[in-house]
Design a protein around this motif. Structure first.
Motif, mmCIF file in Angstrom:
data_model
loop_
_atom_site.group_PDB
_atom_site.id
_atom_site.type_symbol
_atom_site.label_atom_id
_atom_site.label_comp_id
_atom_site.label_asym_id
_atom_site.label_seq_id
_atom_site.Cartn_x
_atom_site.Cartn_y
_atom_site.Cartn_z
ATOM 1 N N ARG A 100 0.830 -1.211 0.000
ATOM 2 C CA ARG A 100 0.000 0.000 0.000
ATOM 3 C C ARG A 100 0.861 1.256 0.000
ATOM 4 O O ARG A 100 0.465 2.297 0.506
ATOM 5 C CB ARG A 100 -0.926 -0.005 1.222
ATOM 6 C CG ARG A 100 -1.928 -1.137 1.226
ATOM 7 C CD ARG A 100 -2.840 -1.037 2.428
ATOM 8 N NE ARG A 100 -2.117 -1.158 3.685
ATOM 9 C CZ ARG A 100 -2.309 -0.413 4.755
ATOM 10 N NH1 ARG A 100 -3.219 0.553 4.742
ATOM 11 N NH2 ARG A 100 -1.607 -0.598 5.864
ATOM 12 N N ASN A 101 2.040 1.145 -0.591
ATOM 13 C CA ASN A 101 2.936 2.309 -0.605
ATOM 14 C C ASN A 101 2.536 3.285 -1.710
ATOM 15 O O ASN A 101 1.664 3.014 -2.542
ATOM 16 C CB ASN A 101 4.396 1.867 -0.777
ATOM 17 C CG ASN A 101 4.609 1.059 -2.043
ATOM 18 O OD1 ASN A 101 3.730 0.963 -2.892
ATOM 19 N ND2 ASN A 101 5.770 0.465 -2.185
ATOM 20 N N LYS A 102 3.176 4.427 -1.718
ATOM 21 C CA LYS A 102 2.841 5.499 -2.647
ATOM 22 C C LYS A 102 3.001 5.064 -4.102
ATOM 23 O O LYS A 102 2.143 5.340 -4.944
ATOM 24 C CB LYS A 102 3.736 6.706 -2.360
ATOM 25 C CG LYS A 102 3.570 7.852 -3.340
ATOM 26 C CD LYS A 102 4.536 8.972 -3.028
ATOM 27 C CE LYS A 102 4.496 10.054 -4.105
ATOM 28 N NZ LYS A 102 5.474 11.138 -3.826
ATOM 29 N N GLU A 103 4.093 4.365 -4.412
ATOM 30 C CA GLU A 103 4.358 3.974 -5.796
ATOM 31 C C GLU A 103 3.265 3.045 -6.323
ATOM 32 O O GLU A 103 2.777 3.204 -7.445
ATOM 33 C CB GLU A 103 5.723 3.268 -5.898
ATOM 34 C CG GLU A 103 6.926 4.161 -5.691
ATOM 35 C CD GLU A 103 7.119 4.571 -4.227
ATOM 36 O OE1 GLU A 103 6.552 3.880 -3.334
ATOM 37 O OE2 GLU A 103 7.826 5.560 -3.974
ATOM 38 N N CYS A 127 -0.396 5.078 -6.347
ATOM 39 C CA CYS A 127 -0.432 6.153 -7.355
ATOM 40 C C CYS A 127 -0.411 5.580 -8.768
ATOM 41 O O CYS A 127 -1.079 6.088 -9.664
ATOM 42 C CB CYS A 127 0.745 7.106 -7.156
ATOM 43 S SG CYS A 127 0.501 8.265 -5.788
ATOM 44 N N TRP A 136 -4.331 8.562 4.485
ATOM 45 C CA TRP A 136 -3.176 7.672 4.292
ATOM 46 C C TRP A 136 -2.092 8.388 3.491
ATOM 47 O O TRP A 136 -2.352 9.017 2.468
ATOM 48 C CB TRP A 136 -3.638 6.405 3.582
ATOM 49 C CG TRP A 136 -2.571 5.368 3.329
ATOM 50 C CD1 TRP A 136 -2.163 4.921 2.119
ATOM 51 C CD2 TRP A 136 -1.794 4.664 4.300
ATOM 52 N NE1 TRP A 136 -1.183 3.974 2.262
ATOM 53 C CE2 TRP A 136 -0.932 3.795 3.602
ATOM 54 C CE3 TRP A 136 -1.734 4.683 5.698
ATOM 55 C CZ2 TRP A 136 -0.029 2.951 4.234
ATOM 56 C CZ3 TRP A 136 -0.837 3.843 6.343
ATOM 57 C CH2 TRP A 136 0.003 2.993 5.622
ATOM 58 N N SER A 149 0.179 7.644 1.473
ATOM 59 C CA SER A 149 0.483 7.307 0.077
ATOM 60 C C SER A 149 -0.277 8.170 -0.924
ATOM 61 O O SER A 149 0.062 8.211 -2.102
ATOM 62 C CB SER A 149 0.154 5.829 -0.189
ATOM 63 O OG SER A 149 0.957 4.987 0.603
ATOM 64 N N TYR A 150 -1.330 8.894 -0.450
ATOM 65 C CA TYR A 150 -2.132 9.713 -1.363
ATOM 66 C C TYR A 150 -1.697 11.178 -1.386
ATOM 67 O O TYR A 150 -2.296 11.974 -2.112
ATOM 68 C CB TYR A 150 -3.605 9.677 -0.933
ATOM 69 C CG TYR A 150 -4.227 8.294 -0.902
ATOM 70 C CD1 TYR A 150 -4.244 7.484 -2.026
ATOM 71 C CD2 TYR A 150 -4.821 7.819 0.265
ATOM 72 C CE1 TYR A 150 -4.828 6.225 -1.992
ATOM 73 C CE2 TYR A 150 -5.420 6.564 0.309
ATOM 74 C CZ TYR A 150 -5.414 5.768 -0.815
ATOM 75 O OH TYR A 150 -5.993 4.539 -0.778
#
Length: 308
Positions: A189-192, A195, A213, A215-216
């Protein structure tokens, strides 16, 4: 009058009527003369009652090259040991959310057979949803996105260490206006990861509503409008009541109730999510009756297994 189980029984009163029903709904090839795929002769392929398949006892024969092939080749019925009537009955029962043991009694098959066929139906849903998936949202649209913990998959019985458990996370979004949605399993559930999925599934210029969160946090840099609601403090953004994720959370609630109802078997299979998305797509298209969904699903089976 809508299609129902009684009409299905009338349509499948014997093997000939079953086959005619399948031809009409494109599960089997047309009885009209076709082009031979072996020699290319036009209008030379006809039906003959010679097939070794006792459930679909016909073959296609070319009067030009004299080659034969069972009409069930590359169709839904190619390798099935069930009768056509049993196959159609199981599909209808699946559309009605009938439980495995009850479906086994009604179709006169084993529970293991029902488990296998229910999984086959979800595979059809997977193909249809994958092929029909389009980007959602756009300028003027609001899409709510969220990630959710679905269940823990257990590999062994008894006391488990943290390495013996796999936490299943899903990520998805829904357009508030059109109700178009997407959902898929994610390993991280990371940013990369998130996104990248947002850019694949949501059109630029969309207003995206998320929770807090981390990551957003850079969505505006990717060409989106971004509204945030902090769930540790509030359910709806106090400054803008339109910023919330209640619609996508309701979608997760429905999905989780479906998973819980299907029981332990669904822990070994990620395809239940595509079954959920397929049913959602049918509802968006105005199909709420089981009979209408059944007939549409037959059409979709014909697309996935088109025959020769």
């Amino acid at each position: 009058m809508a299609f129902n189980l009684r009409k299905l029984c009338v349509s499948c009163r014997d093997i000939e009527s079953c086959i005619d029903f399948c031809v009409v709904h494109k599960l089997l090839p047309s009885k009209e003369s076709n082009k031979c795929i072996d020699c290319g002769a036009e209008g030379k392929v006809v039906w003959q009652k010679r097939s070794k398949n006792k459930n679909v006892p016909y073959c296609l024969k070319c009067s030009s090259c004299h080659k034969e092939s069972a009409i069930a080749v590359k169709t839904w019925f190619e390798r099935t040991k069930l009768t056509v009537a049993q196959s159609l009955t199981l599909i209808y029962l699946w559309q009605l959310h009938i439980k495995i043991f009850d479906a086994a009694i009604e179709a006169e098959v084993s529970a293991n057979t029902v488990v296998d066929y229910y999984r086959f139906y979800r595979e059809v849903c997977y193909v249809i949803i994958t092929n029909s998936q389009r980007e959602i949202g756009g300028v003027g649209h609001v899409v709510e996105v969220d990630e959710s913990h679905l269940f823990v998959r257990k590999y062994n019985r008894g006391r488990l260490t943290k390495h013996e458990k796999e936490h299943i996370w899903i990520f998805g979004g829904i357009d508030r206006d059109t109700k178009q949605c997407f959902a898929l399993r994610v390993n991280r559930r990371n940013k990369e990861t998130l996104c990248s999925l947002i850019k694949n599934f949501i059109l630029p210029g969309t207003k995206i509503c998320t929770d807090g969160w981390k990551s957003y946090k850079d969505l505006e840099k990717e060409g989106y409008l971004h509204g945030i609601v902090n769930h540790s403090v509030e359910f709806i953004n106090s400054e803008d009541s339109r910023v919330c994720t209640q619609t996508v959370e309701r979608m997760w609630g429905t999905l989780k109730s479906e998973v819980k109802r299907k029981g332990r078997e669904s822990e070994h299979d990620d395809l239940y999510m595509f079954e959920f998305l397929y049913r959602q797509m049918q509802r968006r298209n105005g199909q709420s009756e089981a009979g209408a969904i059944f007939l549409n699903f037959l059409e979709d089976i014909g697309k996935v297994y088109p025959g020769r």
